[in-house]
Design a protein around this motif. Structure first.
Motif, PDB file in Angstrom:
ATOM      1  N   SER A  24       0.810  -1.222   0.000  1.00 45.15           N
ATOM      2  CA  SER A  24       0.000   0.000   0.000  1.00 45.15           C
ATOM      3  C   SER A  24       0.844   1.273   0.000  1.00 45.15           C
ATOM      4  O   SER A  24       0.286   2.379  -0.063  1.00 45.15           O
ATOM      5  CB  SER A  24      -0.923   0.005   1.229  1.00 45.15           C
ATOM      6  OG  SER A  24      -0.156   0.071   2.424  1.00 45.15           O
ATOM      7  N   GLU A  25       2.165   1.139   0.059  1.00 41.79           N
ATOM      8  CA  GLU A  25       3.037   2.314   0.072  1.00 41.79           C
ATOM      9  C   GLU A  25       3.063   2.996  -1.295  1.00 41.79           C
ATOM     10  O   GLU A  25       2.839   2.356  -2.338  1.00 41.79           O
ATOM     11  CB  GLU A  25       4.460   1.898   0.466  1.00 41.79           C
ATOM     12  CG  GLU A  25       4.590   1.355   1.869  1.00 41.79           C
ATOM     13  CD  GLU A  25       4.413   2.432   2.933  1.00 41.79           C
ATOM     14  OE1 GLU A  25       4.504   3.634   2.586  1.00 41.79           O
ATOM     15  OE2 GLU A  25       4.188   2.068   4.103  1.00 41.79           O
ATOM     16  N   ASP A  26       3.390   4.290  -1.288  1.00 39.30           N
ATOM     17  CA  ASP A  26       3.395   5.067  -2.532  1.00 39.30           C
ATOM     18  C   ASP A  26       4.424   4.540  -3.524  1.00 39.30           C
ATOM     19  O   ASP A  26       4.166   4.515  -4.735  1.00 39.30           O
ATOM     20  CB  ASP A  26       3.668   6.547  -2.225  1.00 39.30           C
ATOM     21  CG  ASP A  26       2.510   7.211  -1.487  1.00 39.30           C
ATOM     22  OD1 ASP A  26       1.381   6.692  -1.587  1.00 39.30           O
ATOM     23  OD2 ASP A  26       2.745   8.230  -0.809  1.00 39.30           O
ATOM     24  N   TYR A  27       5.592   4.139  -3.020  1.00 39.34           N
ATOM     25  CA  TYR A  27       6.625   3.688  -3.962  1.00 39.34           C
ATOM     26  C   TYR A  27       6.207   2.404  -4.673  1.00 39.34           C
ATOM     27  O   TYR A  27       6.618   2.144  -5.802  1.00 39.34           O
ATOM     28  CB  TYR A  27       7.968   3.507  -3.265  1.00 39.34           C
ATOM     29  CG  TYR A  27       8.031   2.394  -2.247  1.00 39.34           C
ATOM     30  CD1 TYR A  27       8.319   1.090  -2.626  1.00 39.34           C
ATOM     31  CD2 TYR A  27       7.822   2.658  -0.904  1.00 39.34           C
ATOM     32  CE1 TYR A  27       8.376   0.075  -1.693  1.00 39.34           C
ATOM     33  CE2 TYR A  27       7.881   1.652   0.041  1.00 39.34           C
ATOM     34  CZ  TYR A  27       8.160   0.366  -0.357  1.00 39.34           C
ATOM     35  OH  TYR A  27       8.221  -0.639   0.572  1.00 39.34           O
ATOM     36  N   ARG A  60       3.018   1.745  -5.470  1.00 40.40           N
ATOM     37  CA  ARG A  60       2.054   2.204  -6.489  1.00 40.40           C
ATOM     38  C   ARG A  60       2.799   2.754  -7.699  1.00 40.40           C
ATOM     39  O   ARG A  60       2.405   2.515  -8.854  1.00 40.40           O
ATOM     40  CB  ARG A  60       1.131   3.277  -5.901  1.00 40.40           C
ATOM     41  CG  ARG A  60       0.233   2.778  -4.776  1.00 40.40           C
ATOM     42  CD  ARG A  60      -0.826   3.834  -4.461  1.00 40.40           C
ATOM     43  NE  ARG A  60      -1.668   3.433  -3.331  1.00 40.40           N
ATOM     44  CZ  ARG A  60      -1.468   3.783  -2.081  1.00 40.40           C
ATOM     45  NH1 ARG A  60      -0.444   4.587  -1.778  1.00 40.40           N
ATOM     46  NH2 ARG A  60      -2.267   3.380  -1.123  1.00 40.40           N
ATOM     47  N   THR A  61       3.886   3.485  -7.423  1.00 41.01           N
ATOM     48  CA  THR A  61       4.689   4.013  -8.526  1.00 41.01           C
ATOM     49  C   THR A  61       5.308   2.890  -9.335  1.00 41.01           C
ATOM     50  O   THR A  61       5.308   2.920 -10.583  1.00 41.01           O
ATOM     51  CB  THR A  61       5.795   4.933  -7.979  1.00 41.01           C
ATOM     52  OG1 THR A  61       5.215   5.990  -7.231  1.00 41.01           O
ATOM     53  CG2 THR A  61       6.631   5.497  -9.117  1.00 41.01           C
TER      54      THR A  61
END
Length: 323
Positions: free
Chosen positions: A216-219, A221-222
């Motif tokens: 679920s971390e932004d990195y 998703r990136t």
């Protein structure tokens, strides 16, 4: 435990001093307990060894020879003197040196404990990650429910129940594997699975939770937006970031596995130190009980220390945070 001022600016030294002090204190407790607990059990070990028909004079002479007629503190001092000289005593039942029994049986216990630990890691780490990938963001709720129910049920199964069930299924009903003993590689399968079953269920749940946090971390998703191959996405980006927490839990399971060999060895007639401990407790064989409890307890403590060392090397900040 408060840290002296001169250690506050040396976090690594303080870390190892704290671990060494904790290990020394724990070993002292195990040593004292291994000596005292068997003596709290009702009954006369000399009478048990010589038989109920042994002459009172023979029993008294044997007790005097073993020093069992001396005060408790005196017996404990002689016990410590023997340990410092590498003497674990002599079995009251067989008359054989206890050190020889430990030397021949302890490797068998370590074999199944370490194999069970490796099996737990091999199944739980990829299994938890795979479960997280397939159930993240509320996907496949039925699969998540089945995973939760199955792992919760297996996590609560005691080692001896798992051992008995596996024996009934895979050695009796379906005679696929040896029931007991050490007759070839197949004889390792049932005791190793019995030891690894509950810890694997516990660890795979923890790994899934940690993996869900990482996914679920932004990195992440990136990384997914770049349409990276799944192997690179999950093994290179996700796995390293959930490794520390997962290995922390896994490390706490290793000592429990070593301690759990006592009952598993009894079920499978495994020639390890755990089965020797169980037999010696029934026979009230003081020296064997003392030695097996001391060796097992010390191994559990050393395993915990090794896990702490590994985790400190993987995450040096954890050692510094303890200051």
């Amino acid at each position: 435990m408060s840290v002296p001022q001169w250690l506050r600016h040396r976090p690594w030294t303080a870390f190892w001093v704290r671990r060494a002090a904790r290990l020394a204190l724990s070993l002292g407790i195990v040593l004292t307990a291994s000596f005292a607990m068997i003596r709290l059990v009702p009954g006369d070990p000399v009478r048990a060894a010589l038989g109920v028909d042994a002459a009172p004079a023979l029993v008294a002479a044997r007790r005097h020879q073993l020093g069992l007629d001396q005060p408790f503190p005196t017996q404990f001092r002689h016990y410590l003197d023997g340990l410092l000289q590498g003497d674990l005593g002599t079995s009251l039942v067989t008359g054989a040196p206890v050190a020889e029994l430990v030397r021949t049986r302890f490797p068998a216990t370590l074999e199944i404990a370490l194999l069970a630990f490796l099996l737990t890691l091999a199944v739980a780490l990829p299994g938890g990650l795979l479960a997280a990938v397939h159930t993240r963001d509320g996907r496949r709720p039925h699969a998540e429910l089945a995973f939760t129910a199955l792992t919760a049920g297996l996590a609560g199964v005691p080692d001896f129940v798992a051992a008995s069930g596996l024996t009934a299924l895979l050695a009796v009903a379906l005679p696929l594997l040896p029931v007991a003993g050490t007759a070839g590689a197949g004889s390792f399968v049932l005791p190793v699975i019995a030891l690894a079953l509950a810890p694997t269920a516990v660890l795979v749940r923890i790994v899934r939770v940690e993996a869900l946090k990482v996914l679920s971390e932004d990195y992440m998703r990136t990384a997914r937006s770049k349409r990276l191959p799944p192997a690179r996405l999950y093994l290179r980006h996700a796995a390293p970031n959930m490794a520390t927490a997962s290995l922390t839990v896994a490390g706490s399971l290793l000592p429990a596995m070593i301690a759990g060999t006592v009952l598993v060895e009894k079920v499978f007639a495994w020639p390890g130190i755990g089965s020797a401990m169980a037999q010696s407790v029934v026979a009230q064989d003081y020296p064997v009980v003392q030695a097996t409890v001391l060796i097992t307890g010390s191994t559990v403590l050393l395993a915990g220390l090794l896990v702490d060392m590994l985790l400190a090397l993987l995450d040096p900040r954890s050692a510094i945070r303890e200051m």
